[in-house]
Write an enzyme that holds these catalytic residues in place. Structure first.
Site, mmCIF file in Angstrom:
data_model
loop_
_atom_site.group_PDB
_atom_site.id
_atom_site.type_symbol
_atom_site.label_atom_id
_atom_site.label_comp_id
_atom_site.label_asym_id
_atom_site.label_seq_id
_atom_site.Cartn_x
_atom_site.Cartn_y
_atom_site.Cartn_z
ATOM 1 N N GLU A 7 0.696 -1.347 -0.065
ATOM 2 C CA GLU A 7 -0.087 -0.042 0.011
ATOM 3 C C GLU A 7 0.852 1.222 0.024
ATOM 4 O O GLU A 7 0.550 2.321 -0.639
ATOM 5 C CB GLU A 7 -0.935 -0.043 1.139
ATOM 6 C CG GLU A 7 -1.991 1.175 1.210
ATOM 7 C CD GLU A 7 -3.195 0.737 2.285
ATOM 8 O OE1 GLU A 7 -3.715 1.770 2.917
ATOM 9 O OE2 GLU A 7 -3.700 -0.521 2.330
ATOM 10 N N ASP A 109 -2.972 -3.101 2.886
ATOM 11 C CA ASP A 109 -3.412 -3.559 4.097
ATOM 12 C C ASP A 109 -4.809 -4.330 4.468
ATOM 13 O O ASP A 109 -5.691 -4.331 3.528
ATOM 14 C CB ASP A 109 -3.995 -2.189 5.014
ATOM 15 C CG ASP A 109 -2.763 -1.114 5.276
ATOM 16 O OD1 ASP A 109 -1.770 -1.472 5.241
ATOM 17 O OD2 ASP A 109 -3.225 0.150 5.693
ATOM 18 N N TYR A 313 3.029 0.352 12.726
ATOM 19 C CA TYR A 313 2.360 1.113 11.895
ATOM 20 C C TYR A 313 1.079 1.923 12.472
ATOM 21 O O TYR A 313 0.688 1.171 13.243
ATOM 22 C CB TYR A 313 1.441 -0.026 11.104
ATOM 23 C CG TYR A 313 0.761 0.659 10.083
ATOM 24 C CD1 TYR A 313 1.385 1.267 8.843
ATOM 25 C CD2 TYR A 313 -0.699 0.707 9.958
ATOM 26 C CE1 TYR A 313 0.641 1.955 7.656
ATOM 27 C CE2 TYR A 313 -1.390 1.150 9.021
ATOM 28 C CZ TYR A 313 -1.023 1.638 7.652
ATOM 29 O OH TYR A 313 -1.479 2.416 6.898
#
Length: 685
Positions: A7, A109, A313
């Site tokens: 992503e 994701d 993240y």
């Protein structure tokens, strides 16, 4: 060759290192039979109305209900001029790799939006290559290796894609049509509406109205001062007086009393469990409450720390970690020893007895809770270090023991009136000792004497306390994020409370929603508070009773989307319902009237001939040969019409509070129109 699509570039680099791809090329990393490339989030989105032949805002076009939707590069959908054409170039890289590869591994994701990002690119490029799905909740080497060993068929996620696409199309239909309809009804300006943005605006406006319309209501309580065994303490009446005369009479009666009798003693041991890890929304709330960071600012700083590999993240909605991550936690904590900020804290931890309540695989969604990494920061900015320390301290608190406290309450009686005294004693500090968080123990400072039932306690004084009910507090970004996360806790119909558990927006989008409302000048910052502008109130007045302003509509959508994911509802049925609603809301909005500010007629200071044009963004002279102009927003502050009038007519505004410098610091100053017709700051001596 196998193509792997991540992503973001930062995730692609992690995947490439794991797969042994080390040869960096333009837009991808190659090696060991893999070509790892990336998107920049949504590279492809639904095209704007122009793609269907609808230009401008025209009532005859509405509602715009495409039979089939067209995809376009994000560059075109945002109408941005990207000189480097990075979106187009990266799409070309992905297209070439998809054409050359045998099959594709989807590594976006693990969630609805991640699936949509890949599928829109895949469909836009008209790709037909087979693909498999990497589905992981964390980006540790162990989790990624396990994920690559257990790749899942892409078709297993078809329902997830159908739900994601249905959400995307529904947002387009309602957003495009409602925005154009309200804008046409207004006549001037642009009035964007949206499924998440509009109910968020409604929450802010409702709270603002409740705050403005609040009528202060006084009440009174009696307080007794006592001394026993050389210990001073106080008790307060359980009865609340709403009539001042009645309170004063009670006060006079009690002044003649010398003793109170103890009628009850209650004591309990309470364990205050440690907090969970931060998710993004929790981090944004805490950073706003403690340091005044905006939600958008916190996200940007966290993203920077992530890309420097100091934290995991950040765009996560979970506060838990998976079992495979637990074994790494002790080493992560030991890595903090080199930072002096943790020097006094780490020796308190018992590594053999770390609290495992943050481990819950079932509550890890797309990503796990925020953690520091084994990489220790060196040169960080002040704000980056502040946020890093917040995340690290929260980890230490989360793995600590509970805070154990004893709460003691004494009941006393004087004549027929009852009083109580409360004390909180910390027996084991536990997690509260990490940062000295004892502010929630309001009465910890009050010591109570050894006492038993039927004891007589001396009364040393009687006070009449005048109190006042507080008005509903205006939203700050911290409290608004909480309201968006848990909209069901507010004034929502009982039948909708269960459905709105998903909240408004996602952890990754809530900051953008707030910033969007600010950019569109629907709301403004006043100190730490968020209040609606006149424009925001005008929009709210129109949409307040409509479904588009209700969190229940978002709840209904979320229920339907879950049904599509589970195969219980078809995307086509949902889309037909949305189209019917779009027609309804469009017609309603087209026939509304929006109240507008009464714009003063002000002579241009440049030519002294023409009247200034004042719109949402700027103040300007209509004569191009004069060309005098001034932005309406200065240092984050949008000038009101009254302030503009004073600036033009009197050459100076009153002192404006809460201006924000480029460095993010707030300051107060006047705006002054000098002899060169420039707007400059005027500071108090």
């Amino acid at each position: 060759m196998i193509a792997v699509l991540a992503e973001k570039p930062s995730v692609a680099r992690e995947l490439a290192a794991l797969l042994g791809a080390t040869d960096k090329k333009e837009g991808f990393i190659e090696g060991n039979g893999y070509a790892v490339t990336w998107a920049f989030g949504h590279l492809v989105s639904l095209a704007l109305p122009e793609a269907y032949g609808y230009t401008g805002f025209q009532q005859s076009n509405l509602p715009i209900l495409p039979e089939t939707f067209t995809l376009a590069p994000r560059l075109e959908t945002n109408r941005k001029k990207d000189k480097s054409n990075s979106t187009i170039r990266q799409l070309k890289v992905i297209e070439n790799l998809f054409q050359q590869c045998k099959n594709i591994i989807v590594a976006t994701d693990a969630g609805r939006e991640g699936e949509l990002i890949f599928r829109y690119i895949y469909d836009y490029l008209k790709c037909t290559k087979p693909f498999q799905r990497l589905w992981v909740s964390s980006l540790t080497e162990t989790a990624l290796k396990k994920g690559f060993e257990n790749l899942q068929p892409g078709s297993d996620f078809d329902n997830l894609y159908q739900a994601a696409r249905a959400r995307s199309r529904a947002d387009w239909l309602v957003g495009i049509n409602a925005t154009q309809a309200l804008t046409l009804a207004a006549g001037t300006g642009i009035y964007p509406l949206g499924r998440v943005q509009t109910p968020t605006l409604a929450m802010i406006c409702k709270r603002y109205e409740a705050h403005q319309n609040f009528i202060p209501e006084k009440f009174w309580q009696l307080q007794l001062q006592h001394t026993k065994s050389f210990i001073d303490f106080h008790s307060i009446s359980t009865e609340v007086y709403h009539d001042k005369t009645e309170a004063e009479e009670a006060h006079q009666v009690l002044q003649r009393q010398k003793q109170a009798v103890v009628t009850g003693i209650y004591s309990e041991i309470v364990k205050d469990p440690p907090p969970l890890l931060f998710d993004l929304t929790g981090l944004q709330k805490e950073a706003n409450r403690k340091f005044g960071f905006t939600a958008s600012e916190t996200l940007d700083i966290a993203q920077s720390l992530y890309e420097k590999k100091f934290i995991t993240y950040p765009r996560t909605g979970s506060k838990y970690i998976t079992p495979d991550l637990w074994s790494t936690v002790p080493e992560l904590i030991r890595g903090l020893e080199v930072d002096p900020a943790f020097g006094k804290v780490l020796p308190q931890l018992k590594y053999a007895r770390l609290n495992k309540h943050i481990v819950n695989e079932g509550k890890v969604t797309d990503h796990h809770g925020l953690l520091v990494t084994e990489k220790v920061p060196s040169a960080l900015s002040v704000k980056e270090m502040t946020l890093y320390h917040m995340i690290a301290f929260r980890l230490l608190e989360a793995v600590s023991e509970a805070c154990v406290k004893e709460i003691t309450e004494i009941e006393l009686q004087v004549l027929h009136r009852r009083f109580k005294a409360t004390s909180v004693t910390v027996l084991e500090a536990g997690w509260c000792a990490i940062q000295g968080k004892f502010e929630h123990l309001d009465d910890a400072e009050m010591e109570l004497p050894e006492i038993k039932v039927d004891d007589m306690v001396r009364i040393d004084g009687v006070s009449l306390l005048e109190k006042q009910k507080r008005s509903p507090a205006l939203y700050t970004e911290a409290s608004l994020l909480t309201a968006m996360e848990h909209p069901g806790s507010g004034a929502v119909a009982p039948e909708a409370k269960q459905k709105v558990k998903a909240g408004l927006g996602t952890p990754a989008t809530r900051a953008g929603i707030i910033e969007g409302l600010l950019t569109r000048q629907y709301i403004q910052r006043k100190g730490k508070s968020l209040t609606p502008t006149e424009k925001g109130i005008a929009v709210y007045t129109i949409v307040a009773d409509k479904a588009i302003a209700s969190v229940a509509m978002t709840a209904d959508w979320e229920t339907a989307l879950e049904g599509i994911e589970n195969g219980e509802l078809t995307a086509a049925d949902f889309e037909n319902e949305i189209k019917a609603y779009t027609e309804k809301i469009t017609n309603e909005l087209l026939h509304t009237k929006i109240s507008k500010e009464t714009v003063p007629e002000l002579a241009c200071p440049g030519c002294n001939t023409n009247h200034l044009i004042i719109d949402e963004k700027a103040i300007r002279c209509p004569d191009k040969s004069c060309n005098w102009s001034q932005w309406r927003t200065i240092c984050g502050r949008n000038l009101s019409l009254d302030e503009i009038e004073k600036l033009i007519q009197h050459k100076s505004t009153p002192i404006l509070k809460g201006l924000k410098s480029k460095a993010g610091k707030t300051f107060n100053a006047r705006l002054v129109l000098n002899k060169q017709l420039e707007v400059v700051f005027g500071f108090e001596k």
